[in-house]
Design a protein around this motif. Structure first.
Motif, PDB file in Angstrom:
ATOM      1  N   HIS A  64      14.036  -2.040  -6.233  1.00  0.00           N
ATOM      2  CA  HIS A  64      15.129  -1.069  -6.091  1.00  0.00           C
ATOM      3  C   HIS A  64      14.596   0.349  -6.288  1.00  0.00           C
ATOM      4  CE1 HIS A  64      19.689  -0.541  -6.606  1.00  0.00           C
ATOM      5  NE2 HIS A  64      19.181   0.677  -6.523  1.00  0.00           N
ATOM      6  N   HIS A  65      13.857   0.541  -7.363  1.00  0.00           N
ATOM      7  CA  HIS A  65      13.317   1.874  -7.666  1.00  0.00           C
ATOM      8  C   HIS A  65      12.346   2.346  -6.591  1.00  0.00           C
ATOM      9  CE1 HIS A  65      11.764   5.128 -10.276  1.00  0.00           C
ATOM     10  NE2 HIS A  65      10.601   4.812  -9.771  1.00  0.00           N
ATOM     11  N   ALA A  66      11.434   1.480  -6.201  1.00  0.00           N
ATOM     12  CA  ALA A  66      10.388   1.883  -5.256  1.00  0.00           C
ATOM     13  C   ALA A  66      10.953   2.266  -3.896  1.00  0.00           C
ATOM     14  CB  ALA A  66       9.358   0.762  -5.095  1.00  0.00           C
ATOM     15  N   THR A  67      12.052   1.643  -3.479  1.00  0.00           N
ATOM     16  CA  THR A  67      12.637   1.973  -2.177  1.00  0.00           C
ATOM     17  C   THR A  67      13.558   3.184  -2.243  1.00  0.00           C
ATOM     18  OG1 THR A  67      14.450   0.383  -2.506  1.00  0.00           O
ATOM     19  CG2 THR A  67      12.494  -0.402  -1.325  1.00  0.00           C
ATOM     20  N   GLU A  68      13.807   3.702  -3.469  1.00  0.00           N
ATOM     21  CA  GLU A  68      14.710   4.837  -3.597  1.00  0.00           C
ATOM     22  C   GLU A  68      14.061   6.057  -4.239  1.00  0.00           C
ATOM     23  OE1 GLU A  68      19.058   2.810  -3.283  1.00  0.00           O
ATOM     24  OE2 GLU A  68      18.403   3.308  -5.306  1.00  0.00           O
ATOM     25  N   ARG A  69      12.744   6.088  -4.255  1.00  0.00           N
ATOM     26  CA  ARG A  69      12.041   7.269  -4.781  1.00  0.00           C
ATOM     27  C   ARG A  69      12.043   8.426  -3.800  1.00  0.00           C
ATOM     28  NH1 ARG A  69       6.876   4.039  -6.989  1.00  0.00           N
ATOM     29  NH2 ARG A  69       6.707   3.653  -4.770  1.00  0.00           N
ATOM     30  N   TYR A  70      12.079   8.124  -2.514  1.00  0.00           N
ATOM     31  CA  TYR A  70      11.667   9.117  -1.522  1.00  0.00           C
ATOM     32  C   TYR A  70      12.787  10.037  -1.062  1.00  0.00           C
ATOM     33  CZ  TYR A  70       7.666   6.165  -1.891  1.00  0.00           C
ATOM     34  OH  TYR A  70       6.611   5.457  -2.416  1.00  0.00           O
ATOM     35  N   LEU A 120      10.292  19.933  -9.611  1.00  0.00           N
ATOM     36  CA  LEU A 120       9.275  18.966 -10.037  1.00  0.00           C
ATOM     37  C   LEU A 120       9.840  17.559  -9.931  1.00  0.00           C
ATOM     38  CD1 LEU A 120       6.532  18.268 -11.409  1.00  0.00           C
ATOM     39  CD2 LEU A 120       7.738  18.492 -13.612  1.00  0.00           C
ATOM     40  N   PHE A 121       9.217  16.721  -9.107  1.00  0.00           N
ATOM     41  CA  PHE A 121       9.612  15.314  -9.014  1.00  0.00           C
ATOM     42  C   PHE A 121       8.890  14.529 -10.097  1.00  0.00           C
ATOM     43  CE2 PHE A 121       8.615  11.001  -7.332  1.00  0.00           C
ATOM     44  CZ  PHE A 121       9.914  10.491  -7.366  1.00  0.00           C
ATOM     45  N   VAL A 122       9.655  13.798 -10.900  1.00  0.00           N
ATOM     46  CA  VAL A 122       9.092  12.991 -11.980  1.00  0.00           C
ATOM     47  C   VAL A 122       9.418  11.527 -11.715  1.00  0.00           C
ATOM     48  CG1 VAL A 122       9.109  12.495 -14.449  1.00  0.00           C
ATOM     49  CG2 VAL A 122       9.308  14.868 -13.644  1.00  0.00           C
ATOM     50  N   ASP A 123       8.400  10.713 -11.543  1.00  0.00           N
ATOM     51  CA  ASP A 123       8.600   9.298 -11.253  1.00  0.00           C
ATOM     52  C   ASP A 123       8.492   8.496 -12.546  1.00  0.00           C
ATOM     53  OD1 ASP A 123       8.947   6.908  -9.977  1.00  0.00           O
ATOM     54  OD2 ASP A 123       6.918   6.784  -9.155  1.00  0.00           O
ATOM     55  N   ILE A 124       9.632   8.177 -13.141  1.00  0.00           N
ATOM     56  CA  ILE A 124       9.665   7.312 -14.319  1.00  0.00           C
ATOM     57  C   ILE A 124       9.549   5.890 -13.801  1.00  0.00           C
ATOM     58  CG2 ILE A 124      10.961   6.582 -16.349  1.00  0.00           C
ATOM     59  CD1 ILE A 124      10.111   9.529 -16.430  1.00  0.00           C
ATOM     60  N   ASP A 125       8.382   5.296 -13.941  1.00  0.00           N
ATOM     61  CA  ASP A 125       8.102   4.022 -13.283  1.00  0.00           C
ATOM     62  C   ASP A 125       9.072   2.925 -13.713  1.00  0.00           C
ATOM     63  OD1 ASP A 125       6.482   2.412 -11.517  1.00  0.00           O
ATOM     64  OD2 ASP A 125       5.757   1.388 -13.311  1.00  0.00           O
ATOM     65  N   ASN A 126       9.484   2.130 -12.768  1.00  0.00           N
ATOM     66  CA  ASN A 126      10.398   1.021 -13.005  1.00  0.00           C
ATOM     67  C   ASN A 126       9.982  -0.116 -12.070  1.00  0.00           C
ATOM     68  OD1 ASN A 126      12.549  -0.792 -13.174  1.00  0.00           O
ATOM     69  ND2 ASN A 126      14.082   0.810 -13.362  1.00  0.00           N
ATOM     70  N   THR A 133       0.828  -1.211   0.000  1.00  0.00           N
ATOM     71  CA  THR A 133       0.000   0.000   0.000  1.00  0.00           C
ATOM     72  C   THR A 133       0.859   1.257   0.000  1.00  0.00           C
ATOM     73  OG1 THR A 133      -1.749  -1.152   1.199  1.00  0.00           O
ATOM     74  CG2 THR A 133      -1.813   1.250   1.231  1.00  0.00           C
ATOM     75  N   THR A 134       1.880   1.268   0.833  1.00  0.00           N
ATOM     76  CA  THR A 134       2.703   2.468   1.013  1.00  0.00           C
ATOM     77  C   THR A 134       3.558   2.771  -0.218  1.00  0.00           C
ATOM     78  OG1 THR A 134       2.806   2.022   3.396  1.00  0.00           O
ATOM     79  CG2 THR A 134       4.414   3.573   2.511  1.00  0.00           C
ATOM     80  N   LEU A 135       4.161   1.738  -0.791  1.00  0.00           N
ATOM     81  CA  LEU A 135       5.069   1.933  -1.923  1.00  0.00           C
ATOM     82  C   LEU A 135       4.384   1.706  -3.271  1.00  0.00           C
ATOM     83  CD1 LEU A 135       8.365   0.235  -0.639  1.00  0.00           C
ATOM     84  CD2 LEU A 135       7.563   2.575  -0.312  1.00  0.00           C
ATOM     85  N   ASP A 136       3.112   1.332  -3.230  1.00  0.00           N
ATOM     86  CA  ASP A 136       2.361   1.045  -4.456  1.00  0.00           C
ATOM     87  C   ASP A 136       3.108   0.025  -5.306  1.00  0.00           C
ATOM     88  OD1 ASP A 136       0.307   1.215  -6.292  1.00  0.00           O
ATOM     89  OD2 ASP A 136       1.189   2.900  -7.371  1.00  0.00           O
ATOM     90  N   ARG A 137       3.515  -1.039  -4.655  1.00  0.00           N
ATOM     91  CA  ARG A 137       4.313  -2.070  -5.312  1.00  0.00           C
ATOM     92  C   ARG A 137       4.051  -3.384  -4.602  1.00  0.00           C
ATOM     93  NH1 ARG A 137       5.669  -0.064  -8.706  1.00  0.00           N
ATOM     94  NH2 ARG A 137       7.751   0.836  -8.864  1.00  0.00           N
ATOM     95  N   THR A 138       3.823  -4.467  -5.352  1.00  0.00           N
ATOM     96  CA  THR A 138       3.631  -5.778  -4.733  1.00  0.00           C
ATOM     97  C   THR A 138       4.995  -6.350  -4.382  1.00  0.00           C
ATOM     98  OG1 THR A 138       1.623  -6.167  -6.019  1.00  0.00           O
ATOM     99  CG2 THR A 138       2.673  -8.083  -5.020  1.00  0.00           C
ATOM    100  N   CYS A 139       5.265  -6.456  -3.098  1.00  0.00           N
ATOM    101  CA  CYS A 139       6.585  -6.901  -2.647  1.00  0.00           C
ATOM    102  C   CYS A 139       6.685  -8.426  -2.654  1.00  0.00           C
ATOM    103  CB  CYS A 139       6.871  -6.365  -1.244  1.00  0.00           C
ATOM    104  SG  CYS A 139       5.914  -7.152   0.073  1.00  0.00           S
ATOM    105  N   LEU A 140       7.899  -8.915  -2.640  1.00  0.00           N
ATOM    106  CA  LEU A 140       8.185 -10.328  -2.424  1.00  0.00           C
ATOM    107  C   LEU A 140       8.390 -10.533  -0.931  1.00  0.00           C
ATOM    108  CD1 LEU A 140       9.059 -13.211  -3.371  1.00  0.00           C
ATOM    109  CD2 LEU A 140      11.393 -12.306  -3.455  1.00  0.00           C
ATOM    110  N   HIS A 141       7.657 -11.464  -0.344  1.00  0.00           N
ATOM    111  CA  HIS A 141       7.794 -11.763   1.080  1.00  0.00           C
ATOM    112  C   HIS A 141       8.226 -13.212   1.231  1.00  0.00           C
ATOM    113  CE1 HIS A 141       5.663 -12.665   5.162  1.00  0.00           C
ATOM    114  NE2 HIS A 141       6.968 -12.482   5.319  1.00  0.00           N
TER     115      HIS A 141
END
Length: 252
Positions: free
Chosen positions: A220-226, A244-250, A153-161
């Motif tokens: 990698h990308h999702a944990t380093e956007r912030y 302007l922050f631009v999130d080029i999705d990866n 939910t927080t990172l908008d990414r389905t993590c591997l657990h």
């Protein structure tokens, strides 16, 4: 703001000289002298450069820049196209790698702690105050499944657990933004319940099972956007720059 003034301020803020890195930190490609508008993003990809050109930005500020250790010195192909676009459009490229991971308030790891409400934050490498991996505590213990949902939910990414056989509740957690999966053993040796990072390796599954520790890979990308986003917001607030922050999705 002049480009040299911005670089000097970022040097004082992020202190790149205090840590050995795999890439030069600071102004990597020189552009126009005066900077009013900055585009920030995780990686200086061609897509981010094209967006900066469209936005008529004077500078790009990223976490992943160019000129990495052991890469070819030759400027051709993809590297040529990126650098040419920056030079032709007179856009400065600033990049800060490990200094942005470890900054105590604006860094990637600090921002992850903030996002997940982790307290009692300390270096995972106890003797190293500049550790790129951190540890801390959750306010309330939770199951691995629930923490995975929180990541998604927080990172908008389905993590591997990867859950250990005990599937124990999580109270203590260690983390490292990006490709920090190599720190999982150190976390497990210190009795920490879970480890969060961006990437995963083949051996990580076995380590998690055999050393009784939850493992989460959230990208990698999702944990380093912030970190880069927080740094840009800081510059806008302190120096009046248009950022302007631009999130080029990866997905990686």
């Amino acid at each position: 703001m002049r480009s040299n003034e911005l670089e000097q301020y970022l040097t004082e803020l992020l202190k790149p000289g205090q840590i050995k890195d795999f890439t030069p930190n600071g102004l990597q490609i020189q552009g126009c002298e005066h900077i009013c508008k900055v585009v920030t993003g995780v990686t200086a990809s061609k897509a981010l450069i094209d967006r900066a050109i469209a936005e008529q930005a004077d500078a790009i500020l990223v976490h992943h820049g160019y000129f990495w250790k052991n890469e070819s010195y030759v400027i051709r192909g993809m590297k040529h196209d990126r650098i040419k676009a920056l030079l032709v459009n007179d856009i400065n490229l600033f990049a800060y790698h490990l200094p942005l991971d470890i900054h105590p308030t604006l860094g990637n790891n600090a921002q992850l702690a903030k996002l997940f409400a982790i307290s009692d934050v300390a270096p995972l490498e106890l003797a190293n105050p500049l550790s790129v991996a951190m540890q801390g505590s959750l306010h309330e213990p939770c199951t691995g499944e629930k923490f995975a949902e929180l990541i998604n939910t927080t990172l908008d990414r389905t993590c591997l657990h990867i859950a250990p056989a005990s599937n124990k509740p999580i109270k203590t957690i260690a983390w490292c933004s990006g490709g920090g999966q190599g720190y999982i053993e150190l976390a497990a040796e210190q009795g920490i319940d879970a480890f969060l990072t961006g990437e995963v390796s083949e051996q990580t599954t076995h380590i998690a099972h055999e050393m009784d520790i939850h493992f989460f890979a959230a990208g990698h990308h999702a944990t380093e956007r912030y970190g880069i986003k927080a740094l840009g917001e800081h510059l806008a607030k302190e120096h009046g720059l248009e950022v302007l922050f631009v999130d080029i999705d990866n997905p990686v």
